[in-house]
Write an enzyme that holds these catalytic residues in place. Structure first.
Site, PDB file in Angstrom:
ATOM      1  CG  ASN A   9      -1.741   1.252   1.308  1.00 11.44           C
ATOM      2  OD1 ASN A   9      -1.890   1.965   0.320  1.00 11.44           O
ATOM      3  ND2 ASN A   9      -2.283   1.537   2.481  1.00 11.44           N
ATOM      4  CE  LYS A  11       0.369   3.657   4.765  1.00 14.09           C
ATOM      5  NZ  LYS A  11      -0.118   3.697   6.113  1.00 14.09           N
ATOM      6  CG  HIS A  96      -5.904   1.569   4.721  1.00 14.29           C
ATOM      7  ND1 HIS A  96      -5.455   2.630   5.466  1.00 14.29           N
ATOM      8  CD2 HIS A  96      -4.883   0.688   4.649  1.00 14.29           C
ATOM      9  CE1 HIS A  96      -4.207   2.390   5.829  1.00 14.29           C
ATOM     10  NE2 HIS A  96      -3.835   1.224   5.339  1.00 14.29           N
ATOM     11  CD  GLU A  98      -3.244   5.455   6.300  1.00 17.14           C
ATOM     12  OE1 GLU A  98      -3.208   5.484   5.060  1.00 17.14           O
ATOM     13  OE2 GLU A  98      -2.342   4.920   6.991  1.00 17.14           O
ATOM     14  CD  GLU A 168      -3.541  -2.742   7.186  1.00 15.55           C
ATOM     15  OE1 GLU A 168      -2.397  -2.932   6.787  1.00 15.55           O
ATOM     16  OE2 GLU A 168      -4.201  -1.744   6.880  1.00 15.55           O
ATOM     17  N   GLY A 174       1.881   2.474  10.641  1.00 10.32           N
ATOM     18  CA  GLY A 174       2.757   3.629  10.475  1.00 10.32           C
ATOM     19  C   GLY A 174       3.353   4.129  11.779  1.00 10.32           C
ATOM     20  CB  SER A 213       4.787  -1.242  12.167  1.00 14.62           C
ATOM     21  OG  SER A 213       4.300   0.078  12.336  1.00 14.62           O
TER      22      SER A 213
HETATM   23  C1  PEP Z   1      -0.846   0.150   5.666  1.00 15.27           C
HETATM   24  O1  PEP Z   1      -0.787   1.219   5.095  1.00 15.27           O
HETATM   25  O2  PEP Z   1      -1.761  -0.640   5.414  1.00 15.27           O
HETATM   26  C2  PEP Z   1       0.186  -0.179   6.652  1.00 15.27           C
HETATM   27  C3  PEP Z   1       0.080  -1.303   7.314  1.00 15.27           C
HETATM   28  O3  PEP Z   1       1.189   0.751   6.849  1.00 15.27           O
HETATM   29  P1  PEP Z   1       2.569   0.494   7.622  1.00 15.27           P
HETATM   30  O4  PEP Z   1       3.130  -0.811   7.092  1.00 15.27           O
HETATM   31  O5  PEP Z   1       3.422   1.672   7.266  1.00 15.27           O
HETATM   32  O6  PEP Z   1       2.256   0.394   9.078  1.00 15.27           O
END
Ligand code: PEP
Length: 250
Positions: A9, A11, A96, A98, A168, A174, A213
């Site tokens: 992803n 973003k 997601h 976000e 998630e 993040g 992460s």
């Molecule tokens: C994501 O954007 O779905 C994600 C898990 O980001 P990160 O790996 O940076 O935590």
């Protein structure tokens, strides 16, 4: 056995120029493997660039990070499932964290976005996950189960059994704070049990990805956790080197 899925992803990173360069560098060092799937989720404006850069590499797929609930109409600034499909996307990230927590997307909207994906021949990956406060209040299972049940609510059993789920935890995205493999395994078991309740044995084909992460250093341990069928990766998918290591994990 489910084929592991590795989803990048990006973003709001990698416009068309950077996306083309990334794909060229990655594809040159990543030989097709039939034991895993790799999917890129670039920003919508870079989807066509990624599709063209992939050329004949049908082992590597492309998706969009979001769509609107309707197929066409007066929704300035949004992208629809038919537009995503026309641009070459095959997958859609729905719900997601976000989208949910920055843009206020509701469970009901995720259901309509999953339905829009499905009626246009795109595969939704429904993301679920709890906030830190919800985790601390012992509400994790209730939160992810509600997100799951409402999100899948408008889909036929056939579609549900051909899609994917991503767990998630919002506090891990993040932030550099990763769920332990045991944390992930516990929630994945809850989700797997719920999916069995929704579509029975057909649920065995549904991969449940972990995201939050993930890095080159922890990907192997997370993927080895019971019930983790793949990884959804933000930050560490922006570096060719770390993304190559993650895609080779397990
Ligand atoms: C994501 O954007 O779905 C994600 C898990 O980001 P990160 O790996 O940076 O935590």
């Amino acid at each position: 056995m489910r084929r592991p899925v590795f989803a990048a992803n990006w973003k709001m990173n990698n416009g068309p120029t950077a996306a083309r360069a990334f794909i060229a560098a990655f594809a040159a060092r990543w030989a097709p493997r039939d034991d895993r799937s790799v999917i890129f989720f670039p920003p919508a404006l870079a989807v066509s660039a990624v599709v063209h850069a992939l050329g004949s590499r049908t082992d590597l797929a492309v998706g969009v990070q979001n769509i609107w609930t309707e197929d066409k109409g007066a929704f300035s600034g949004e992208n629809s499932a038919p537009i995503a499909k026309d641009a070459g996307a095959r997958f859609v990230l729905v719900g997601h964290s976000e989208r949910r927590h920055v843009f206020g997307e509701t469970n009901a909207e995720t259901a309509r976005k999953c339905a829009a994906s499905a009626r246009n021949g795109l595969t939704p990956i429904l993301c679920v996950g709890e906030l830190l406060t919800q985790r601390e209040a012992g509400e994790t299972n209730d939160v992810v189960l509600k997100q799951l049940h409402v999100g899948l609510g408008r889909l036929t059993p056939d579609i549900v059994s051909s899609m994917a789920i991503a767990y998630e935890p919002v506090w891990a995205i993040g932030t550099g704070k990763t769920a332990t493999p045991d944390d992930a395994a516990n929630v994945h078991a809850v989700l797997r049990h719920a999916l069995r309740g929704v579509v029975g044995v057909a649920s065995e084909s549904i991969p449940i990805l972990y995201g939050g992460s993930v890095s080159a250093a922890n990907a192997g341990a997370l993927l080895a956790a019971t019930g983790v069928d793949g990884l959804l990766v933000g930050g560490a998918s922006l570096e060719v080197e770390s993304w190559l290591v993650i895609c080779a994990a397990g």
